[in-house]
Enzyme design. Structure first.
Site, PDB file in Angstrom:
ATOM      1  N   GLU A 259     -24.293 -50.379  18.985  1.00 37.99           N
ATOM      2  CA  GLU A 259     -23.279 -51.108  19.756  1.00 37.99           C
ATOM      3  C   GLU A 259     -23.460 -52.620  19.641  1.00 37.99           C
ATOM      4  O   GLU A 259     -22.479 -53.355  19.544  1.00 37.99           O
ATOM      5  CB  GLU A 259     -23.324 -50.673  21.225  1.00 37.99           C
ATOM      6  CG  GLU A 259     -22.993 -49.218  21.468  1.00 37.99           C
ATOM      7  CD  GLU A 259     -21.541 -48.871  21.185  1.00 37.99           C
ATOM      8  OE1 GLU A 259     -21.212 -47.673  21.184  1.00 37.99           O
ATOM      9  OE2 GLU A 259     -20.729 -49.803  20.963  1.00 37.99           O
ATOM     10  N   ASP A 393     -18.605 -40.208  12.429  1.00 36.82           N
ATOM     11  CA  ASP A 393     -17.398 -40.911  11.971  1.00 36.82           C
ATOM     12  C   ASP A 393     -17.604 -42.126  11.069  1.00 36.82           C
ATOM     13  O   ASP A 393     -17.250 -42.120   9.890  1.00 36.82           O
ATOM     14  CB  ASP A 393     -16.515 -41.275  13.168  1.00 36.82           C
ATOM     15  CG  ASP A 393     -17.291 -41.933  14.310  1.00 36.82           C
ATOM     16  OD1 ASP A 393     -18.479 -42.259  14.128  1.00 36.82           O
ATOM     17  OD2 ASP A 393     -16.685 -42.142  15.381  1.00 36.82           O
ATOM     18  N   GLU A 502      -9.043 -37.196  24.607  1.00 38.71           N
ATOM     19  CA  GLU A 502     -10.322 -37.465  23.932  1.00 38.71           C
ATOM     20  C   GLU A 502     -10.611 -36.429  22.853  1.00 38.71           C
ATOM     21  O   GLU A 502     -11.219 -36.744  21.831  1.00 38.71           O
ATOM     22  CB  GLU A 502     -11.451 -37.505  24.966  1.00 38.71           C
ATOM     23  CG  GLU A 502     -12.825 -37.839  24.404  1.00 38.71           C
ATOM     24  CD  GLU A 502     -12.949 -39.293  23.959  1.00 38.71           C
ATOM     25  OE1 GLU A 502     -14.017 -39.638  23.426  1.00 38.71           O
ATOM     26  OE2 GLU A 502     -11.983 -40.083  24.137  1.00 38.71           O
ATOM     27  N   GLU A 527      -8.243 -45.477  17.534  1.00 40.82           N
ATOM     28  CA  GLU A 527      -8.303 -44.807  16.231  1.00 40.82           C
ATOM     29  C   GLU A 527      -6.936 -44.373  15.697  1.00 40.82           C
ATOM     30  O   GLU A 527      -6.687 -44.438  14.481  1.00 40.82           O
ATOM     31  CB  GLU A 527      -9.243 -43.607  16.301  1.00 40.82           C
ATOM     32  CG  GLU A 527     -10.703 -43.963  16.425  1.00 40.82           C
ATOM     33  CD  GLU A 527     -11.095 -44.381  17.835  1.00 40.82           C
ATOM     34  OE1 GLU A 527     -12.155 -45.039  17.997  1.00 40.82           O
ATOM     35  OE2 GLU A 527     -10.354 -44.043  18.789  1.00 40.82           O
TER      36      GLU A 527
END
Length: 633
Positions: A259, A393, A502, A527
């Protein structure tokens, strides 16, 4: 002088010494004292003894003295500059007082030996001393920002369309609406949470969280390039001033390597490449150095958490009982770390991520698939769970983007991407009875017939990589990208709010919908609109702008509050229950991708830029190997 102080007549002393004998004794004694005193200045390691006898010098002690005296205030308050450091410290340099004095700048310059003639000359003029010779073995470094900008093939903000064309007028109005949403989100954050990591719009206060190790201002740094892109100049200057004056790195908490890298370092790097402001480069490099202890493992695969105070690292407790690193986390460092090397001249950043590649190339992959959990100690897979959504991902995304960012010279990344994509097609790709194409999750050969919202980036990724596939596969990949993006749109269209859940499933006759409340929330995620943007740029099919505008309308209706935007807990309820959080990625990604969707193709042209997984633009390495740092990416 000694003789004149002696009386003419002196009786014999009690010790029986006569005057000549006394004279010789005193002469011997004075010589002995002189010899001992002089030895203090000739013996090695006598600097501490000198300080006992000599008055303090008025000039600032040199760096070797500062380093020698443990706990010296100057040593504590100065952060070591990046390697190599700029000739002049950037505004807002991190120290106890955020305002460095001229005296301390001179000391800082003496401690850093800039490389290259121009940097050395600048340092010499600033410190009033002669130029220092570079240390042996130092990595030569030079980054010419103007030369970099001259190599871009398109203006950063693109060209302006002919305002007389009516269709473009509608698009401009849509773009301006998205810009207004960004202004509202920023002003709400500034009013109620400035300096905090995120805004809580319902309670009108700020939220820090525990992902960033004590770092503050995540929303500010995540927003920098979006503000710049939208030409919100006043707001950008507010954000820049906060970084200069209040973004301190002397924190001591535990931080997520992933992050901090994608949000903070990615945001600072893109802000530097867009503006050339030195403060962003310096902060990015210094923060990158603070992440390096995460790589202290037997394999060089980093652990997910790094302690900024102690330099220790650990894996997440939920990741196979704390024994594993996560594919998406250690696989999503390559873009940023290569640019840290590009801007610092320090090869350690590039070496760290190239070692990750080396490990992944060597390890056996079940059916060509990459499981999500890897031991940083043994280098073995810990569980055969494969996902193109959460946990996996952005690893795949960074493979194709590494190829593009290298100006299509990183053949290893290209090969890894297409090999992985072929395995995904073979083992994970499915078509539902209703004709929807989706990417399932794989657990040791057993499929979970669901997609997460996070996996919806893959439509854009596959579109982005279609051009460089084998010629016979290009049309296939373009169609596959369109079909996956259509499926993700359906997950939005089949909800009451027209926002996607989600996660959504394909079973029991239900398709592209969440099957339980715990998967029905929407966190302002980007996304789906990310894929709309890539498909629009590739095809210019108006359906993608129509779908994007549906998202804008839904965000305004269900996520906008009096004090910012908030996620909602159930996309299948037309009466929204807000989660009270304006995520940083809403400003960094969702609004940016929507804005780009309604902009000309040469605004942040894909010929010049790739986006990291937080949508921060990083430049393609157009430079050749003969120019400066060129050829290293």
């Amino acid at each position: 002088m000694l003789i004149r102080k002696v009386p003419v007549f002196v009786p014999a002393s009690p010790w029986g010494l006569r005057l000549p004998q006394k004279f010789l004794f005193l002469l011997f004694l004075s010589g002995l004292v002189t010899l001992c005193f002089g030895a203090l200045f000739l013996l090695p390691n006598s600097s501490r003894l000198k300080r006992l006898f000599l008055a303090p010098r008025t000039q600032q002690p040199g760096p070797e003295v500062v380093a020698e005296v443990a706990g010296h205030p100057l040593a504590r308050e100065q952060e070591s500059p990046p390697n190599p450091a700029p000739a002049v410290p950037a505004p807002g340099e991190d120290d106890a007082s955020s305002q460095a004095s001229t005296r301390r700048r001179k000391v800082w310059l003496r401690r850093t030996q800039p490389t290259g003639t121009r940097e050395m000359a600048t340092a010499a003029r600033s410190s009033g001393s002669t130029a220092l010779r570079p240390q042996e073995g130092a990595i030569p470094f030079s980054f010419d920002f103007n030369a970099f900008r001259s190599r871009l093939r398109h203006p950063v903000l693109g060209t302006r369309a002919d305002e007389s064309k009516e269709p473009q007028s509608l698009v401009r109005a849509q773009r301006e609406k998205i810009k207004e949403m960004m202004q509202f989100a920023w002003h709400s954050y500034k009013l109620y949470a400035m300096g905090k990591n995120e805004l809580r719009p319902l309670t009108k206060d700020g939220y820090e969280g525990n992902m960033f190790g004590g770092l503050s201002g995540a929303t500010i740094i995540d927003s920098l390039d979006t503000l710049y892109l939208m030409e919100l100049q006043e707001e950008f200057q507010e954000a820049k001033a906060w970084v200069e004056e209040n973004f301190h790195l002397n924190v001591s908490g535990e931080a997520s390597l992933f992050e901090v890298n994608i949000r903070y370092i990615g945001g600072l790097l893109s802000a530097f490449y867009l503006t050339g402001e030195e403060v962003f480069r310096v902060k990015a490099i210094k923060l990158g150095e603070k992440l390096l202890p995460a790589f202290n493992t037997p394999t060089g695969i980093p652990k997910g958490v790094v302690n900024f105070k102690s330099g220790s690292n650990r894996s997440w407790g939920w990741a196979m009982a704390g024994s594993s690193s996560i594919l998406a986390e250690f696989g999503s460092l390559h873009l940023e770390f290569l640019h840290l090397t590009e801007l610092s001249g320090n090869q350690v950043f590039a070496e760290k991520v190239r070692n990750i590649r080396k490990v992944l190339r060597k390890i056996n992959k079940p059916f060509g698939l990459y499981p999500n959990f890897l031991s940083p100690v043994s280098g073995n897979w810990m569980q055969h769970h494969v996902s193109v959504g959460g946990l996996g991902d952005s690893f795949y995304e960074y493979l194709i983007k590494s190829w593009l960012m290298s100006a299509k010279t990183d053949v290893e990344a290209k090969d890894m991407y297409y090999e992985a994509l072929e395995a995904i097609e073979t083992y994970l790709l499915n078509v539902s009875p209703g004709g929807l194409t989706y990417i399932a999750e794989w657990r040791g050969g057993i499929l979970d017939h669901k997609m997460g919202h996070l996996a919806c980036f893959s439509g854009g990724m596959i579109a982005l990589g279609a051009e460089d596939a084998k010629e016979e596969k290009r049309a296939h990949y373009r169609e596959l990208a369109a079909q996956i993006t259509k499926t993700c749109h359906e997950s939005y269209a089949r909800s009451d709010t027209k926002l996607g859940p989600e996660a959504f499933w394909f079973n029991s006759g239900r398709e592209a919908v969440a099957t339980q409340l715990s998967e029905s929330y929407y966190l302002l995620r980007p996304e789906v609109v990310e894929s709309y943007m890539y498909l629009w740029r590739q095809t210019h099919d108006p359906i993608y702008r129509a779908w994007g505008w549906e998202v804008v309308t839904a965000l305004e209706k269900y996520c906008r509050t009096d004090a910012g935007f908030s996620g909602i807990q159930d996309v299948y309820s037309s009466v929204p229950n807000h989660d009270n959080k304006q995520q940083t990625f809403f400003l960094a990604e969702t609004l940016k991708y929507l804005y780009l969707l309604f902009s000309e193709d040469d605004m942040l042209s894909l010929e010049d830029w790739v986006f990291n997984t937080e949508a921060h633009p990083l430049p393609v390495n157009h430079s050749d190997s003969s120019s400066g740092a060129g050829g290293r990416l």
